[in-house]
Design a protein around this motif. Structure first.
Motif, mmCIF file in Angstrom:
data_model
loop_
_atom_site.group_PDB
_atom_site.id
_atom_site.type_symbol
_atom_site.label_atom_id
_atom_site.label_comp_id
_atom_site.label_asym_id
_atom_site.label_seq_id
_atom_site.Cartn_x
_atom_site.Cartn_y
_atom_site.Cartn_z
ATOM 1 N N VAL A 113 86.641 6.078 37.567
ATOM 2 C CA VAL A 113 85.626 4.970 37.393
ATOM 3 C C VAL A 113 84.596 4.927 38.530
ATOM 4 N N ALA A 114 84.987 5.481 39.636
ATOM 5 C CA ALA A 114 84.056 5.764 40.652
ATOM 6 C C ALA A 114 83.267 7.014 40.465
ATOM 7 N N GLU A 115 83.561 7.771 39.744
ATOM 8 C CA GLU A 115 82.873 9.340 39.591
ATOM 9 C C GLU A 115 81.779 8.823 38.326
ATOM 10 N N THR A 117 80.715 5.797 37.962
ATOM 11 C CA THR A 117 79.524 4.811 38.460
ATOM 12 C C THR A 117 78.690 5.833 39.243
ATOM 13 N N ALA A 118 79.170 6.628 40.048
ATOM 14 C CA ALA A 118 78.138 7.529 40.721
ATOM 15 C C ALA A 118 77.298 8.340 39.576
ATOM 16 N N LEU A 120 76.481 7.658 36.696
ATOM 17 C CA LEU A 120 75.603 6.673 35.904
ATOM 18 C C LEU A 120 74.476 6.264 36.888
ATOM 19 N N ALA A 121 74.650 5.846 38.160
ATOM 20 C CA ALA A 121 73.957 5.407 39.226
ATOM 21 C C ALA A 121 72.573 6.397 39.225
ATOM 22 N N ASP A 124 70.762 6.351 35.979
ATOM 23 C CA ASP A 124 69.787 5.389 35.982
ATOM 24 C C ASP A 124 68.612 5.433 36.895
ATOM 25 N N ARG A 149 79.518 4.388 29.911
ATOM 26 C CA ARG A 149 79.222 2.917 30.443
ATOM 27 C C ARG A 149 80.781 2.320 29.886
ATOM 28 N N GLN A 152 83.597 3.593 32.292
ATOM 29 C CA GLN A 152 83.410 2.781 33.366
ATOM 30 C C GLN A 152 84.061 1.249 33.734
ATOM 31 N N ALA A 153 83.881 0.715 32.611
ATOM 32 C CA ALA A 153 84.210 -0.712 32.577
ATOM 33 C C ALA A 153 85.986 -0.530 32.337
#
Length: 160
Positions: A113-115, A117-118, A120-121, A124, A149, A152-153
């Motif tokens: 999830v952290a990978e 999240t990074a 997608l940030a 974005d 996404r 990630q959830a």
């Protein structure tokens, strides 16, 4: 031939239900990896080394399904399998994206999830993101981003 990507739950199991699976055709994956690279979503890290069977005093024959073990061998097999899985589940402490090898292989590496999240940030924040998911070019890009996404959830994803 291609890669099958599965979302997993936070407890490490494959998520059930529709929308938790994505398939890359062998010819489509390079386009997606190029796009992810261009958006800064991927990081180049070396593929980690798996533990050697010999380190645990084992040989390939020891891992055949249905093999009966004495207690000592059973313990060594369990230790090897734990070490092997740890390689597949490893990630950087503070990831800056998804390691390319985790998406590019079908070894079942965990994309955390952290990978995600990074990645997608970074995506974005990219100046071209506003047009990235328009229906031109690769029509599956928007579906892939939505899949990320969703992963990630949940508990991340694995590519097989």
């Amino acid at each position: 031939m291609g890669n099958d990507v599965y979302i997993q739950t936070s407890d490490g199991k494959r998520a059930e239900g529709g929308g938790n699976y994505f398939r890359f055709a062998y010819t489509a994956l390079p386009r997606t990896l190029d796009a992810m690279k261009n958006f800064g979503m991927l990081v180049q890290l070396p593929v980690p080394s798996y533990p050697e069977l010999s380190t645990y005093g084992l040989a390939g024959v020891d891992l055949r399904p249905g093999t009966k073990y004495d207690e000592s061998t059973a313990n060594r097999v369990a230790e090897f399998r734990t070490a092997y899985q740890a390689v597949k589940d490893a990630s950087e402490t503070v990831p800056t994206g998804i390691p390319r090898y985790k998406i590019d292989s079908n070894d079942g590496f965990l994309v955390t999830v952290a990978e995600i999240t990074a990645a997608l940030a970074t995506y974005d924040a990219h100046p071209g993101v506003a047009i990235a998911e328009m229906p031109v070019g690769d029509p599956r890009w928007g579906i892939w981003i939505a899949f990320l996404r969703q992963a990630q959830a949940h508990g991340g994803l694995r590519t097989h």
